[in-house]
Motif scaffolding. Structure first.
Motif, PDB file in Angstrom:
ATOM      1  N   PRO A  55       0.839  -1.475   0.135  1.00 49.84           N
ATOM      2  CA  PRO A  55      -0.231   0.089   0.610  1.00 49.84           C
ATOM      3  C   PRO A  55       1.110   1.065   0.134  1.00 49.84           C
ATOM      4  O   PRO A  55       0.283   2.518  -0.621  1.00 49.84           O
ATOM      5  CB  PRO A  55      -0.795   0.227   0.974  1.00 49.84           C
ATOM      6  N   LEU A  56       1.938   1.459   0.878  1.00 46.18           N
ATOM      7  CA  LEU A  56       2.698   2.712   0.722  1.00 46.18           C
ATOM      8  C   LEU A  56       3.362   2.939  -0.223  1.00 46.18           C
ATOM      9  O   LEU A  56       3.824   3.916  -1.065  1.00 46.18           O
ATOM     10  CB  LEU A  56       3.915   1.995   1.396  1.00 46.18           C
ATOM     11  N   LEU A  57       3.934   2.131  -1.427  1.00 45.21           N
ATOM     12  CA  LEU A  57       4.173   1.994  -3.094  1.00 45.21           C
ATOM     13  C   LEU A  57       3.488   2.402  -3.961  1.00 45.21           C
ATOM     14  O   LEU A  57       3.818   3.422  -4.558  1.00 45.21           O
ATOM     15  CB  LEU A  57       5.115   0.156  -2.988  1.00 45.21           C
ATOM     16  N   GLN A  58       1.997   1.573  -3.667  1.00 46.58           N
ATOM     17  CA  GLN A  58       1.108   2.145  -4.210  1.00 46.58           C
ATOM     18  C   GLN A  58       0.652   3.195  -4.268  1.00 46.58           C
ATOM     19  O   GLN A  58       0.287   4.764  -5.493  1.00 46.58           O
ATOM     20  CB  GLN A  58      -0.102   0.823  -4.544  1.00 46.58           C
ATOM     21  N   ARG A  59       0.400   4.161  -2.745  1.00 47.56           N
ATOM     22  CA  ARG A  59       0.257   5.155  -3.225  1.00 47.56           C
ATOM     23  C   ARG A  59       1.947   6.474  -3.183  1.00 47.56           C
ATOM     24  O   ARG A  59       1.931   7.451  -3.767  1.00 47.56           O
ATOM     25  CB  ARG A  59       0.566   5.267  -1.100  1.00 47.56           C
ATOM     26  N   ALA A  60       2.861   5.813  -2.993  1.00 53.12           N
ATOM     27  CA  ALA A  60       4.069   6.686  -4.077  1.00 53.12           C
ATOM     28  C   ALA A  60       3.896   6.385  -5.486  1.00 53.12           C
ATOM     29  O   ALA A  60       4.826   7.304  -6.349  1.00 53.12           O
ATOM     30  CB  ALA A  60       4.739   6.122  -3.528  1.00 53.12           C
ATOM     31  N   ASP A  72       6.979 -11.394  -0.332  1.00 55.74           N
ATOM     32  CA  ASP A  72       7.915 -11.092  -1.326  1.00 55.74           C
ATOM     33  C   ASP A  72       7.139  -9.642  -2.412  1.00 55.74           C
ATOM     34  O   ASP A  72       6.034 -10.214  -3.188  1.00 55.74           O
ATOM     35  CB  ASP A  72       8.651 -12.034  -2.310  1.00 55.74           C
ATOM     36  N   VAL A  73       7.355  -8.593  -2.116  1.00 54.29           N
ATOM     37  CA  VAL A  73       6.390  -7.276  -3.528  1.00 54.29           C
ATOM     38  C   VAL A  73       7.877  -7.091  -4.349  1.00 54.29           C
ATOM     39  O   VAL A  73       8.966  -6.681  -3.614  1.00 54.29           O
ATOM     40  CB  VAL A  73       6.366  -6.161  -2.223  1.00 54.29           C
ATOM     41  N   THR A  74       7.043  -7.342  -5.176  1.00 51.84           N
ATOM     42  CA  THR A  74       7.811  -6.668  -6.665  1.00 51.84           C
ATOM     43  C   THR A  74       6.938  -4.911  -7.139  1.00 51.84           C
ATOM     44  O   THR A  74       5.707  -4.983  -6.824  1.00 51.84           O
ATOM     45  CB  THR A  74       7.792  -7.305  -7.940  1.00 51.84           C
ATOM     46  N   ALA A  75       7.828  -4.150  -7.346  1.00 53.15           N
ATOM     47  CA  ALA A  75       6.735  -2.936  -8.117  1.00 53.15           C
ATOM     48  C   ALA A  75       7.820  -2.396  -9.114  1.00 53.15           C
ATOM     49  O   ALA A  75       8.853  -2.127  -8.864  1.00 53.15           O
ATOM     50  CB  ALA A  75       6.503  -1.960  -7.224  1.00 53.15           C
ATOM     51  N   ALA A  76       6.974  -2.035 -10.209  1.00 51.32           N
ATOM     52  CA  ALA A  76       7.559  -0.824 -10.802  1.00 51.32           C
ATOM     53  C   ALA A  76       7.760   0.470 -11.199  1.00 51.32           C
ATOM     54  O   ALA A  76       5.937   0.638 -11.117  1.00 51.32           O
ATOM     55  CB  ALA A  76       7.461  -1.236 -12.310  1.00 51.32           C
ATOM     56  N   SER A  77       8.226   1.166 -11.416  1.00 47.47           N
ATOM     57  CA  SER A  77       7.949   2.934 -11.578  1.00 47.47           C
ATOM     58  C   SER A  77       8.658   3.312 -12.127  1.00 47.47           C
ATOM     59  O   SER A  77      10.512   3.450 -12.000  1.00 47.47           O
ATOM     60  CB  SER A  77       8.081   3.701 -10.272  1.00 47.47           C
ATOM     61  N   ASP A  78       8.549   3.686 -13.570  1.00 42.32           N
ATOM     62  CA  ASP A  78       9.707   3.970 -14.816  1.00 42.32           C
ATOM     63  C   ASP A  78      10.458   3.141 -14.973  1.00 42.32           C
ATOM     64  O   ASP A  78       9.904   2.114 -15.886  1.00 42.32           O
ATOM     65  CB  ASP A  78       9.910   5.322 -13.959  1.00 42.32           C
ATOM     66  N   ASP A  79      11.572   3.829 -14.855  1.00 40.08           N
ATOM     67  CA  ASP A  79      12.571   2.608 -15.774  1.00 40.08           C
ATOM     68  C   ASP A  79      12.984   1.825 -14.126  1.00 40.08           C
ATOM     69  O   ASP A  79      13.923   0.859 -14.495  1.00 40.08           O
ATOM     70  CB  ASP A  79      13.868   3.205 -16.553  1.00 40.08           C
TER      71      ASP A  79
END
Length: 218
Positions: A55-60, A72-79
């Motif tokens: 949730p913290l990453l999604q808000r960011a 485990d959590v994976t997330a992507a933003s831009d490159d």
């Protein structure tokens, strides 16, 4: 808290320690990773901390991959790709990777396909022209067999990245050749293929310089 940086495209995390090992060039190492920033923090309940990361990453503004809460959590933003996991018994590790540019992935895939086609054509041609019990053929078969394990793993990695657009873990086309077992086999296989190439050249040279057989007339 500990912060580690691997600024290269890919490198051993403990490069200095690896290079001091006897036979490092032949056997490789066991911690070869893509360039990344690694932050390791000590916490009381790693999985509980990780459960609140999504949730913290999604808000960011990050796009968070599907996962079971606490896993485990994976997330992507831009490159960039971010991966959060636990380090037993009391640590959380956050790794931030640079994603592989699409142009690089497709160029690598094109080179791989070209190599596969050329290798198949040359191998088939050699198979048709090879003489029975030829030393060149024996070395070629040995080199191909020794090189096959790393080639299969490398091919599977390329297909996963190029044809499925899976870039959770950055593409390192040569990664399979950096570890023990696969690395020495590949090196020995390459040496055998080089010997086969030299023998093929010598065989062709002898065939060209051999005197022509006399014609038999009645």
């Amino acid at each position: 808290m500990r912060v580690d940086l691997i600024p290269e495209v890919a490198q051993y995390e403990e490069a200095g320690t690896q290079e001091e090992r006897l036979g490092f060039f032949l056997f490789g190492g066991d911690d070869y990773y893509p360039g990344q920033l690694i932050v390791t923090a000590r916490v009381n309940a790693p999985r509980e901390v990780i459960a609140g990361v999504g949730p913290l990453l999604q808000r960011a503004g990050w796009t968070v991959g599907s996962h079971t809460p606490g896993e485990d959590v994976t997330a992507a933003s831009d490159d960039l790709t971010l991966w959060v996991t636990d380090v037993q018994p009391d640590g959380v590790e956050v790794s931030v990777y640079r994603q592989t540019p699409a142009a690089v992935r497709w160029a690598t895939g094109t080179a791989w396909l070209t190599g596969v086609l050329l290798g198949a054509l040359l191998g088939a041609r050699r198979g048709r022209k090879a003489r029975a019990r030829s030393r060149a053929t024996s070395f070629f078969a040995l080199g191909a067999a020794l090189s096959l394990p790393a080639a299969i793993i490398t091919s599977a990695t390329l297909v996963a990245h190029v044809f499925t657009a899976d870039d959770t873990y950055p593409l390192i086309p040569w990664e399979a050749y950096m570890y023990a077992i696969l690395r020495p086999l590949a090196i020995l296989g390459f040496a055998a293929l080089c010997v086969a190439a030299v023998l093929i050249v010598k065989e062709r040279g002898k065939a060209r310089t051999a005197p022509a057989e006399p014609m038999v007339t009645n």
